[in-house]
Each structure stands twice: as structure tokens, then as C-alpha cells.
Design a protein around this motif. Sequence first.
Motif, PDB file in Angstrom:
ATOM      1  N   UNK A  91     -77.268 -51.661 -52.226  1.00 53.45           N
ATOM      2  CA  UNK A  91     -76.281 -51.419 -53.268  1.00 53.45           C
ATOM      3  C   UNK A  91     -75.023 -50.770 -52.734  1.00 53.45           C
ATOM      4  N   UNK A  92     -74.046 -50.643 -53.638  1.00 51.73           N
ATOM      5  CA  UNK A  92     -72.738 -50.119 -53.257  1.00 51.73           C
ATOM      6  C   UNK A  92     -72.812 -48.668 -52.799  1.00 51.73           C
ATOM      7  N   UNK A  93     -73.553 -47.840 -53.509  1.00 53.66           N
ATOM      8  CA  UNK A  93     -73.663 -46.424 -53.144  1.00 53.66           C
ATOM      9  C   UNK A  93     -74.331 -46.228 -51.796  1.00 53.66           C
ATOM     10  N   UNK A  94     -75.373 -46.999 -51.540  1.00 51.73           N
ATOM     11  CA  UNK A  94     -76.066 -46.897 -50.256  1.00 51.73           C
ATOM     12  C   UNK A  94     -75.185 -47.385 -49.110  1.00 51.73           C
ATOM     13  N   UNK A  95     -74.401 -48.442 -49.346  1.00 48.54           N
ATOM     14  CA  UNK A  95     -73.492 -48.941 -48.315  1.00 48.54           C
ATOM     15  C   UNK A  95     -72.410 -47.914 -48.017  1.00 48.54           C
ATOM     16  N   UNK A  96     -71.901 -47.260 -49.052  1.00 43.11           N
ATOM     17  CA  UNK A  96     -70.894 -46.218 -48.835  1.00 43.11           C
ATOM     18  C   UNK A  96     -71.464 -45.040 -48.072  1.00 43.11           C
ATOM     19  N   UNK A  97     -72.706 -44.676 -48.367  1.00 41.45           N
ATOM     20  CA  UNK A  97     -73.352 -43.581 -47.645  1.00 41.45           C
ATOM     21  C   UNK A  97     -73.543 -43.950 -46.172  1.00 41.45           C
ATOM     22  N   UNK A  98     -73.868 -45.200 -45.907  1.00 42.43           N
ATOM     23  CA  UNK A  98     -74.018 -45.660 -44.523  1.00 42.43           C
ATOM     24  C   UNK A  98     -72.684 -45.572 -43.790  1.00 42.43           C
ATOM     25  N   UNK A  99     -71.590 -45.956 -44.467  1.00 42.72           N
ATOM     26  CA  UNK A  99     -70.265 -45.861 -43.846  1.00 42.72           C
ATOM     27  C   UNK A  99     -69.873 -44.415 -43.598  1.00 42.72           C
ATOM     28  N   UNK A 100     -70.211 -43.516 -44.539  1.00 42.16           N
ATOM     29  CA  UNK A 100     -69.915 -42.094 -44.329  1.00 42.16           C
ATOM     30  C   UNK A 100     -70.664 -41.545 -43.129  1.00 42.16           C
ATOM     31  N   UNK A 101     -71.841 -42.101 -42.855  1.00 43.34           N
ATOM     32  CA  UNK A 101     -72.636 -41.670 -41.702  1.00 43.34           C
ATOM     33  C   UNK A 101     -72.116 -42.270 -40.394  1.00 43.34           C
ATOM     34  N   UNK A 102     -71.050 -43.086 -40.460  1.00 39.58           N
ATOM     35  CA  UNK A 102     -70.467 -43.645 -39.251  1.00 39.58           C
ATOM     36  C   UNK A 102     -71.086 -44.945 -38.798  1.00 39.58           C
ATOM     37  N   UNK A 103     -71.802 -45.631 -39.658  1.00 37.57           N
ATOM     38  CA  UNK A 103     -72.449 -46.899 -39.327  1.00 37.57           C
ATOM     39  C   UNK A 103     -71.861 -48.015 -40.176  1.00 37.57           C
TER      40      UNK A 103
END
Length: 80
Positions: free
Chosen positions: A16-28
Motif C-alpha cells: 500500500x501507499x503508506x507502507x511504500x512511503x515508509x520504505x522510502x523514508x527508510x532509504x530504500x
Amino acid sequence: MANVVTIEAEARARAGKGAARATRRAGRVPGVIYGARQAPSLIALDPRAVLRELNRPGWQSRRYEIKINGDATQALIRDV
């Protein structure tokens, strides 16, 4: 004979969108491997490896071997 490039990845638990954003915040870089009559695999990639491949000519037709926790899957990049 086609070249196969190996890229290391790690599995993601959530979609989902929230999980993808969290992954981007983690630098991935979030991604999905789908097809071959298998369930979709959610992955997170190293952004340096992704940019290195996108800057090389012919990335749209090159086969990639994605290693997820020791398990290898071959894939093509279809959308960026």
C-alpha cells in the motif's frame, strides 16, 4: 546470450501507499515482483543499485536476478 545482473533485495511485509512511503523514508526503493503464476512479492531495493542500472543503456530489456533472503527470482524492469 543474455546478461543477467544480480541485485540484492529484502522482503517487505506490508503493501500500500503508506507502507511504500515508509520504505522510502527508510532509504530504500519499494518494488513488486509479479507474474509467472505466482503471488506478488513485495521487495525493498538499495537506491544506489537501482540508479546504477537505470543509467546503463538497455535496462528495459536486461534480465535481473533479484535475490531475496537467499532465494533468487529472475525479472524484467517494466515501470519506474
